[in-house]
Design a protein around this motif. Sequence first.
Motif, PDB file in Angstrom:
ATOM      1  N   VAL A  98       0.840  -1.194   0.000  1.00 42.31           N
ATOM      2  CA  VAL A  98       0.000   0.000   0.000  1.00 42.31           C
ATOM      3  C   VAL A  98       0.882   1.254   0.000  1.00 42.31           C
ATOM      4  CG1 VAL A  98      -2.052   1.100   0.976  1.00 42.31           C
ATOM      5  CG2 VAL A  98      -1.663  -1.330   1.343  1.00 42.31           C
ATOM      6  N   PRO A  99       1.593   1.497  -1.100  1.00 40.39           N
ATOM      7  CA  PRO A  99       2.501   2.645  -1.165  1.00 40.39           C
ATOM      8  C   PRO A  99       1.768   3.978  -1.099  1.00 40.39           C
ATOM      9  CG  PRO A  99       2.248   1.633  -3.319  1.00 40.39           C
ATOM     10  CD  PRO A  99       1.572   0.723  -2.349  1.00 40.39           C
ATOM     11  N   VAL A 100       2.398   4.945  -0.439  1.00 37.50           N
ATOM     12  CA  VAL A 100       1.834   6.286  -0.294  1.00 37.50           C
ATOM     13  C   VAL A 100       2.762   7.271  -0.992  1.00 37.50           C
ATOM     14  CG1 VAL A 100       1.007   8.034   1.320  1.00 37.50           C
ATOM     15  CG2 VAL A 100       0.892   5.601   1.945  1.00 37.50           C
ATOM     16  N   VAL A 118       4.541 -16.837  -9.484  1.00 36.78           N
ATOM     17  CA  VAL A 118       5.395 -15.701  -9.129  1.00 36.78           C
ATOM     18  C   VAL A 118       4.498 -14.632  -8.519  1.00 36.78           C
ATOM     19  CG1 VAL A 118       6.947 -13.888  -9.934  1.00 36.78           C
ATOM     20  CG2 VAL A 118       7.055 -16.171 -10.965  1.00 36.78           C
ATOM     21  N   MET A 119       4.860 -14.185  -7.332  1.00 31.72           N
ATOM     22  CA  MET A 119       4.120 -13.097  -6.687  1.00 31.72           C
ATOM     23  C   MET A 119       4.830 -11.796  -6.999  1.00 31.72           C
ATOM     24  SD  MET A 119       3.013 -12.567  -2.701  1.00 31.72           S
ATOM     25  CE  MET A 119       1.486 -13.507  -2.868  1.00 31.72           C
ATOM     26  N   ILE A 120       4.152 -10.924  -7.730  1.00 30.22           N
ATOM     27  CA  ILE A 120       4.785  -9.678  -8.145  1.00 30.22           C
ATOM     28  C   ILE A 120       4.433  -8.553  -7.188  1.00 30.22           C
ATOM     29  CG2 ILE A 120       4.699 -10.443 -10.563  1.00 30.22           C
ATOM     30  CD1 ILE A 120       2.562  -8.247 -11.009  1.00 30.22           C
ATOM     31  N   SER A 121       5.424  -7.729  -6.910  1.00 24.26           N
ATOM     32  CA  SER A 121       5.197  -6.466  -6.232  1.00 24.26           C
ATOM     33  C   SER A 121       5.128  -5.407  -7.327  1.00 24.26           C
ATOM     34  CB  SER A 121       6.338  -6.158  -5.260  1.00 24.26           C
ATOM     35  OG  SER A 121       6.148  -4.895  -4.651  1.00 24.26           O
ATOM     36  N   PRO A 122       3.938  -4.932  -7.693  1.00 28.83           N
ATOM     37  CA  PRO A 122       3.814  -3.975  -8.801  1.00 28.83           C
ATOM     38  C   PRO A 122       4.363  -2.615  -8.380  1.00 28.83           C
ATOM     39  CG  PRO A 122       1.675  -4.364  -7.789  1.00 28.83           C
ATOM     40  CD  PRO A 122       2.646  -5.263  -7.086  1.00 28.83           C
ATOM     41  N   SER A 123       5.584  -2.337  -8.808  1.00 23.65           N
ATOM     42  CA  SER A 123       6.367  -1.227  -8.255  1.00 23.65           C
ATOM     43  C   SER A 123       6.388   0.013  -9.137  1.00 23.65           C
ATOM     44  CB  SER A 123       7.801  -1.708  -8.003  1.00 23.65           C
ATOM     45  OG  SER A 123       7.806  -2.816  -7.127  1.00 23.65           O
ATOM     46  N   ALA A 124       5.373   0.171  -9.966  1.00 22.13           N
ATOM     47  CA  ALA A 124       5.315   1.319 -10.869  1.00 22.13           C
ATOM     48  C   ALA A 124       4.934   2.580 -10.113  1.00 22.13           C
ATOM     49  CB  ALA A 124       4.315   1.056 -11.991  1.00 22.13           C
ATOM     50  N   GLY A 125       5.721   3.637 -10.324  1.00 22.14           N
ATOM     51  CA  GLY A 125       5.425   4.917  -9.716  1.00 22.14           C
ATOM     52  C   GLY A 125       4.383   5.704 -10.498  1.00 22.14           C
ATOM     53  N   ALA A 126       4.078   6.894  -9.984  1.00 27.33           N
ATOM     54  CA  ALA A 126       3.039   7.733 -10.582  1.00 27.33           C
ATOM     55  C   ALA A 126       3.643   9.019 -11.120  1.00 27.33           C
ATOM     56  CB  ALA A 126       1.973   8.054  -9.551  1.00 27.33           C
ATOM     57  N   TYR A 127       2.968   9.592 -12.090  1.00 24.20           N
ATOM     58  CA  TYR A 127       3.294  10.938 -12.575  1.00 24.20           C
ATOM     59  C   TYR A 127       2.437  11.947 -11.806  1.00 24.20           C
ATOM     60  CZ  TYR A 127       5.763   8.742 -16.486  1.00 24.20           C
ATOM     61  OH  TYR A 127       6.632   8.008 -17.250  1.00 24.20           O
ATOM     62  N   SER A 157       0.565  -0.319   4.779  1.00 24.50           N
ATOM     63  CA  SER A 157       0.148  -1.689   5.132  1.00 24.50           C
ATOM     64  C   SER A 157       0.643  -2.033   6.537  1.00 24.50           C
ATOM     65  CB  SER A 157       0.685  -2.701   4.116  1.00 24.50           C
ATOM     66  OG  SER A 157       2.094  -2.663   4.070  1.00 24.50           O
ATOM     67  N   THR A 158       0.105  -1.335   7.523  1.00 24.91           N
ATOM     68  CA  THR A 158       0.515  -1.556   8.911  1.00 24.91           C
ATOM     69  C   THR A 158      -0.213  -2.726   9.555  1.00 24.91           C
ATOM     70  OG1 THR A 158      -1.136   0.069   9.589  1.00 24.91           O
ATOM     71  CG2 THR A 158       1.116   0.869   9.274  1.00 24.91           C
ATOM     72  N   ARG A 189      10.801   9.039   3.324  1.00 23.82           N
ATOM     73  CA  ARG A 189       9.729   9.978   3.047  1.00 23.82           C
ATOM     74  C   ARG A 189       8.721   9.289   2.136  1.00 23.82           C
ATOM     75  NH1 ARG A 189      14.040  13.778  -0.126  1.00 23.82           N
ATOM     76  NH2 ARG A 189      14.284  12.543  -2.025  1.00 23.82           N
ATOM     77  N   LYS A 190       7.645   9.990   1.830  1.00 21.89           N
ATOM     78  CA  LYS A 190       6.676   9.410   0.911  1.00 21.89           C
ATOM     79  C   LYS A 190       7.345   9.124  -0.429  1.00 21.89           C
ATOM     80  CE  LYS A 190       2.437  11.413   2.813  1.00 21.89           C
ATOM     81  NZ  LYS A 190       1.240  12.244   2.516  1.00 21.89           N
ATOM     82  N   ILE A 191       6.771   8.182  -1.161  1.00 14.44           N
ATOM     83  CA  ILE A 191       7.341   7.831  -2.457  1.00 14.44           C
ATOM     84  C   ILE A 191       7.185   9.012  -3.408  1.00 14.44           C
ATOM     85  CG2 ILE A 191       7.126   6.312  -4.459  1.00 14.44           C
ATOM     86  CD1 ILE A 191       6.239   4.137  -2.502  1.00 14.44           C
ATOM     87  N   GLU A 192       8.285   9.381  -4.003  1.00 12.33           N
ATOM     88  CA  GLU A 192       8.260  10.504  -4.935  1.00 12.33           C
ATOM     89  C   GLU A 192       7.490  10.146  -6.206  1.00 12.33           C
ATOM     90  OE1 GLU A 192      12.609  12.390  -4.618  1.00 12.33           O
ATOM     91  OE2 GLU A 192      12.582  10.193  -4.610  1.00 12.33           O
ATOM     92  N   THR A 193       7.059  11.158  -6.910  1.00 11.83           N
ATOM     93  CA  THR A 193       6.525  10.935  -8.248  1.00 11.83           C
ATOM     94  C   THR A 193       7.689  10.776  -9.221  1.00 11.83           C
ATOM     95  OG1 THR A 193       6.486  13.292  -8.746  1.00 11.83           O
ATOM     96  CG2 THR A 193       4.484  12.335  -7.753  1.00 11.83           C
TER      97      THR A 193
END
Length: 350
Positions: free
Chosen positions: A16-18, A319-328, A59-60, A267-271
């Motif tokens: 649950v990335p923020v 295969v369990m993927i962690s979908p790690s695509a960032g946002a614009y 995801s606490t 810090r929060k995940i950058e764009t």
Amino acid sequence: MLQLKMTPALSVLDLVPVRTGQTTAQALTTSFALARTADELGFRRYWYAEHHNMPAVASTSPPVLIAATVTQTKRIRVGSGGVMLPNHAPLIVGEQFAALEALAPGRIDLGLGRAPGSDPVITQLLRRSGTTSEAQQFPDHVQDIMQLMGPEGATVRFTSGDTYDVHATPEATGSPMVWLLGSSDFSARLAAQLGLPYVFAHHFAGEGIERAMSLYRQEFVASETFPEPVTFVTANVVVAPNQAEAEERALPQLRQFARLRSNKPMRKIETVDEVLRDPSDALEDSLMQQNRQRWFVGEPSKVADELRTFAETHGVDEVMISPSAGAYESEPLDETPGRMQTLELLAAEL
């Protein structure tokens, strides 16, 4: 959406990335939408990780997220990847997951990890209520949880000879599927000894997968539930219509990993835009390049081929993927187009 039969089977690991500017509520909205899509596309599992006090991770509490997700999905298995057992009393874990199994029979996975998954201060705060689940007691507590969740429950035996029956739920008709998670020989060997399924955490551990998987298979002791070894591996994955976009969308999470490994403030995940405007320093860049070599990033057919090879190499059908695509920056805060298209494009190829 059309459900697809994928080879190898795909599952999802979600932290649950923020991202910058996003609230927890918005991050949860995007994850629940992602889980519904995974369910519709035919993904096998959807697991939530446990992390605490991290600005970029919501995801606490896996049990809470699992409960919300099973009410919004129909067939996908939902679970923890994993519950960090040293943070919790075994009875509490047993009660939570026995209740989840009653809520969604046959769809609950309980992945258990041995690491605290947090810093020393948070670890102490989690244990202030008197939890005694120290890491060295992990093997005993795994077995305690399994007994507690079963229909017969567990029996406490006192030195006086008296006994006391304990049940995680009053009338269980089934139990969650228990998995051991890890990236070391210890977890592989314990899973083999107990006859349990095992997951190697390749998404954050770069070394040791061949040895761990080999030990697990060689030392596996058949159990009533699992007569043969059951295992899969995890991977960081970013898929986009073209290589250039995929590489850009991988940048925020790659830099987040680099900051973690170089002990920089989190810090929060950058764009994507923020990363491109603020180039990484030499150390970050080196760590990002190292991690990138273990990720699966690119256009759909390329990544699909790489994942097939990855699964074949390690002898797994999942295969369990962690979908790690960032946002614009231009993308809505309550949507996650990059992660969503990773699932959709990849499922269409497999």
